[in-house]
Motif scaffolding. Structure first.
Motif, short mmCIF file in Angstrom:
data_model
loop_
_atom_site.label_atom_id
_atom_site.label_comp_id
_atom_site.label_asym_id
_atom_site.label_seq_id
_atom_site.Cartn_x
_atom_site.Cartn_y
_atom_site.Cartn_z
N LEU A 215 26.55 34.67 33.75
CA LEU A 215 26.96 34.04 35.01
C LEU A 215 28.38 34.43 35.39
N ILE A 216 29.21 34.62 34.38
CA ILE A 216 30.63 34.94 34.62
C ILE A 216 30.82 36.41 34.99
N LYS A 217 30.10 37.29 34.30
CA LYS A 217 30.37 38.73 34.34
C LYS A 217 30.24 39.41 35.70
N PRO A 218 29.23 39.08 36.54
CA PRO A 218 29.01 39.88 37.77
C PRO A 218 30.21 40.01 38.69
N TYR A 219 31.01 38.93 38.84
CA TYR A 219 32.13 39.03 39.78
C TYR A 219 33.12 40.10 39.36
N TRP A 220 33.33 40.23 38.05
CA TRP A 220 34.34 41.16 37.56
C TRP A 220 33.83 42.60 37.57
N LYS A 221 32.59 42.80 38.08
CA LYS A 221 32.06 44.14 38.30
C LYS A 221 31.70 44.35 39.77
N SER A 222 32.05 43.39 40.60
CA SER A 222 31.65 43.42 42.01
C SER A 222 32.61 44.25 42.83
N GLU A 223 32.31 44.31 44.13
CA GLU A 223 33.16 45.05 45.06
C GLU A 223 34.52 44.37 45.24
N ASP A 224 34.63 43.10 44.86
CA ASP A 224 35.89 42.38 44.98
C ASP A 224 36.68 42.38 43.67
N LYS B 109 38.68 44.54 42.25
CA LYS B 109 40.06 45.01 42.25
C LYS B 109 41.03 43.91 42.63
N ALA B 110 40.71 43.20 43.71
CA ALA B 110 41.57 42.09 44.12
C ALA B 110 41.55 40.98 43.07
N GLY B 111 40.36 40.70 42.53
CA GLY B 111 40.25 39.66 41.52
C GLY B 111 41.01 40.00 40.26
N LEU B 112 40.85 41.24 39.79
CA LEU B 112 41.57 41.66 38.58
C LEU B 112 43.07 41.69 38.81
N GLY B 113 43.49 42.08 40.02
CA GLY B 113 44.92 42.08 40.33
C GLY B 113 45.51 40.68 40.25
N LEU B 114 44.80 39.72 40.83
CA LEU B 114 45.27 38.33 40.75
C LEU B 114 45.23 37.82 39.31
N LEU B 115 44.19 38.22 38.57
CA LEU B 115 44.08 37.79 37.18
C LEU B 115 45.25 38.32 36.35
N VAL B 116 45.59 39.60 36.55
CA VAL B 116 46.72 40.18 35.82
C VAL B 116 48.01 39.45 36.17
N LEU C 204 44.88 29.31 42.00
CA LEU C 204 44.03 28.71 43.03
C LEU C 204 43.50 29.78 43.98
N MET C 205 44.33 30.77 44.30
CA MET C 205 43.88 31.86 45.16
C MET C 205 42.74 32.63 44.51
N LEU C 206 42.88 32.93 43.21
CA LEU C 206 41.83 33.64 42.48
C LEU C 206 40.57 32.79 42.40
N GLN C 207 40.74 31.50 42.17
CA GLN C 207 39.58 30.61 42.10
C GLN C 207 38.78 30.66 43.40
N MET C 208 39.47 30.62 44.56
CA MET C 208 38.76 30.63 45.83
C MET C 208 38.09 31.97 46.09
#
Length: 625
Positions: free
Chosen positions: A34-43, A45-52, A113-117
């Motif tokens: 359930l967790i994994k798909p977002y971190w391989k999605s088209e979004d 790069k932005a998600g990983l950037g915020l995570l970093v 919070l930005m990453l969560q949304m």
């Protein structure tokens, strides 16, 4: 109108212990899926950037804590030595350390919070696409395979993304804190020596081992005490959603309830559903009380535990006051890092319950998709377009209709069994039929015989049964007995499924006049819940106006005039025949008024003994010219 069993979810009996145990399972593999798909999605790069960025801010906060630990040692040594000059300098140093901590904490929370949304937005879009795709929302309701999908989409997705980030950042913070402070604690605590059975035993960095033992024991106790909370939280969300659904349902049916004077019955029903909430809440309270007792006792004793252990060295003169306070601070950081599981258990319970509900929902959608895509899955009804573009006939070949009887899904250790199939109850014996262009068919028979099921099969949304349906490349429109009116402007409701701007205002006004709804023309731009504002008869006439806009080649009416008087009913059918002279019309109806506008008949008759066939069906279909 024929119908299948209601798909409304209402609370059943109290959940048995085995079901509670099932809902409390960790299901780690399915949770990771359930967790994994977002971190391989088209979004990603932005998600990983915020995570970093969030991780970097977390590391900065840990570094600030390391500085504060060292500051503790120097500050309390200055107090012990009554060094006022150093005292003032250290207060100034604390000010900028604290200011840096505040800035880092604010930006960490903001970007988290930005990453969560972003994550929630992506997951909501993905779940909505799957729920609406392949008409999974409809199939799930037919099989009762999951409850309250609205609550899972709105609340569980929010809780899942929020909890995942909060817990993962907390875990990361604990790991980094442990790595940063375990060396400090090892050095400042020093060794401890004692005699054991006449043997001199020395334990280097003994405070580290005390911290590890303390955290391990506390974690095991917390898990033992708190694990039932996962299943209870799962049930609490379900009962809350059921209660909220019944409140909304009462609001939407306020007029018939008022006319029936049904308030006592509704109150009793609502109280009974709320009683489920209260009873489950009582169990939650008991287990939460136990978990709070463990967590509070664990946390409070941790305040004095390092002082008790380090006090002998301080009073023997081997430690300064600053050294003692540094040990206390470092022990607190190490013990707090090791106690992530204990401290986060209540949050982990709520997050895991939400994750389990999403896993069940996802698996239910997967089954619905398989039913839609795989011939021979839930049934063998194959709906395919005609290979000949010029063909204007609907061809039904050996069509047998059935009803699903499965109440829920079979599950394996990771969720829904991907091979599970809903059981089926045979309803209508196989028959063949050809519906040609311009023909007008009347379908009638006893209530519950499967007339509406036939329409659903023709629409391609009913997989239960067997046979083949070949459809032409033409415009098809189905008008059910209770038309759907979206919340929005009257223009939106009239134009559905098109947008209200898809048709000119003159066209909208014209079809309203034709459907005897001219008084509504001035309300075309009014935003309202039109399913509550319009009477059943007005809603059905609005559906006829919608058909005039769509201009279908095939028009299927499922008791679409049941709320109209005979004169208005005849006027609506006459309007269809005159305005859409080339359209094929197939109607489910019982009145002679409607029969006058049809020249062919399809009758459902009860299967007599010996005629039901091997399938044990209840009805046969007879064609009358």
């Amino acid at each position: 109108m024929s119908s299948t069993p209601s798909s409304v979810t209402v609370p059943g009996p109290a959940v048995p212990a085995q079901a509670l145990k099932e809902q409390s399972r960790l299901r780690l593999g399915a949770t990771w899926a359930l967790i994994k798909p977002y971190w391989k999605s088209e979004d990603r790069k932005a998600g990983l950037g915020l995570l970093v960025l969030v991780v970097a801010l977390n590391l900065g906060i840990v570094y600030i804590n390391v500085l504060l630990n060292e500051w503790n040692r120097v500050f309390y040594n200055a107090i012990e030595q009554r060094d006022f000059v150093s005292f003032k300098a250290l207060l100034l140093r604390f000010s900028w350390i604290a200011a840096c901590f505040i800035v880092l904490a604010i930006f960490r929370q903001y970007y988290q919070l930005m990453l969560q949304m972003r994550w929630r937005t992506w997951m909501t879009g993905t779940f909505l696409k799957r729920w609406l795709g392949h008409q999974a929302y409809y199939r799930i309701e037919q099989t009762h395979s999951t409850d309250n999908p609205d609550q899972r989409l709105a609340d569980d997705l929010r809780q899942f993304t929020d909890g995942a980030l909060t817990l993962s950042m907390g875990l990361l913070n604990s790991v980094v804190t442990l790595v940063s402070f375990i060396g400090i604690l090892w050095v400042v605590s020093g060794p401890i020596s004692f005699m054991l059975g006449g043997v001199d035993v020395t334990i280097p960095g003994y405070m580290v081992w005390f911290a590890i033992a303390y955290a391990v024991v506390g974690s095991l106790i917390a898990h033992f005490v708190g694990r039932p909370l996962i299943g209870l939280s799962f049930q609490q969300e379900q009962y809350e959603a059921n209660f909220r659904f019944m409140l909304v349902r009462l609001r939407e049916n306020s007029e018939p309830v008022a006319l029936y004077r049904g308030e006592p019955t509704e109150e009793a029903s609502l109280r009974a559903r709320f009683e489920r909430i209260r009873a489950n809440w009582n169990q939650l309270m008991r287990y939460t009380r136990r978990l709070t007792f463990v967590n509070s006792g664990y946390g409070q004793f941790a305040i004095i535990f390092p002082l008790l252990v380090a006090a002998p060295r301080y009073f023997s003169g081997k430690l300064t006051l600053g050294g003692l306070m540094q040990i206390n601070s470092a022990f607190g950081q190490v013990q707090g890092a090791l106690s992530w599981f204990v401290d986060s258990y209540a949050t982990l319970v709520g997050w895991k319950a939400a994750a389990n509900r999403l896993i069940d929902f996802q698996e239910a959608m997967r089954v619905a998709e398989r039913e839609d895509l795989a011939p021979g899955g839930a049934g063998d009804i194959e709906v395919a377009p005609s290979a000949n573009p010029a063909d204007r006939h609907i061809a039904i070949s050996d069509l047998a209709l059935a009803l699903p009887v499965r109440a829920d899904l079979d599950v394996d250790e990771e969720g829904v069994d991907p091979q599970a199939q809903p059981a089926q109850l045979p309803l209508v014996a196989p028959f063949s039929l050809t519906i040609g262009p311009g023909e007008r068919w009347l379908v009638n028979g006893p209530s519950g015989c499967g007339k509406s099921v036939l329409f659903r099969a023709l629409a391609g949304i009913w997989p239960y049964g067997a046979g083949r349906i070949t459809t032409p490349q033409a415009r098809v429109l189905f008008l059910p007995q209770r038309s759907y009116l979206p919340i929005g402007t009257l223009a939106d409701a009239l134009s559905y499924p098109d947008a209200g701007t898809a048709h000119s205002r003159d066209a909208l006004a014209r079809v309203l006049e034709q459907a005897r709804l001219g008084a509504l023309v001035r309300h075309l731009d009014v935003f309202d819940n039109w399913s509550l504002r319009l009477s059943p008869g007005e809603q059905q006439r609005l559906a006829f106006a919608r058909a005039l806009l769509q201009k279908p080649d095939f028009l299927f009416l499922d008791e679409a005039t049941s709320a109209l008087d005979e004169e208005t009913e005849a006027a609506m059918y006459r309007l269809m025949v005159e305005t859409l002279p080339d359209a094929t019309i197939v109607s489910i109806a019982h009145r002679s008024t409607v029969a006058a506008f049809h020249d062919r008949r399809l009758r459902y008759v009860r299967a007599a003994d010996g005629q039901a066939g091997d399938g044990g069906v209840s009805y046969r279909v007879v064609q009358d010219a």
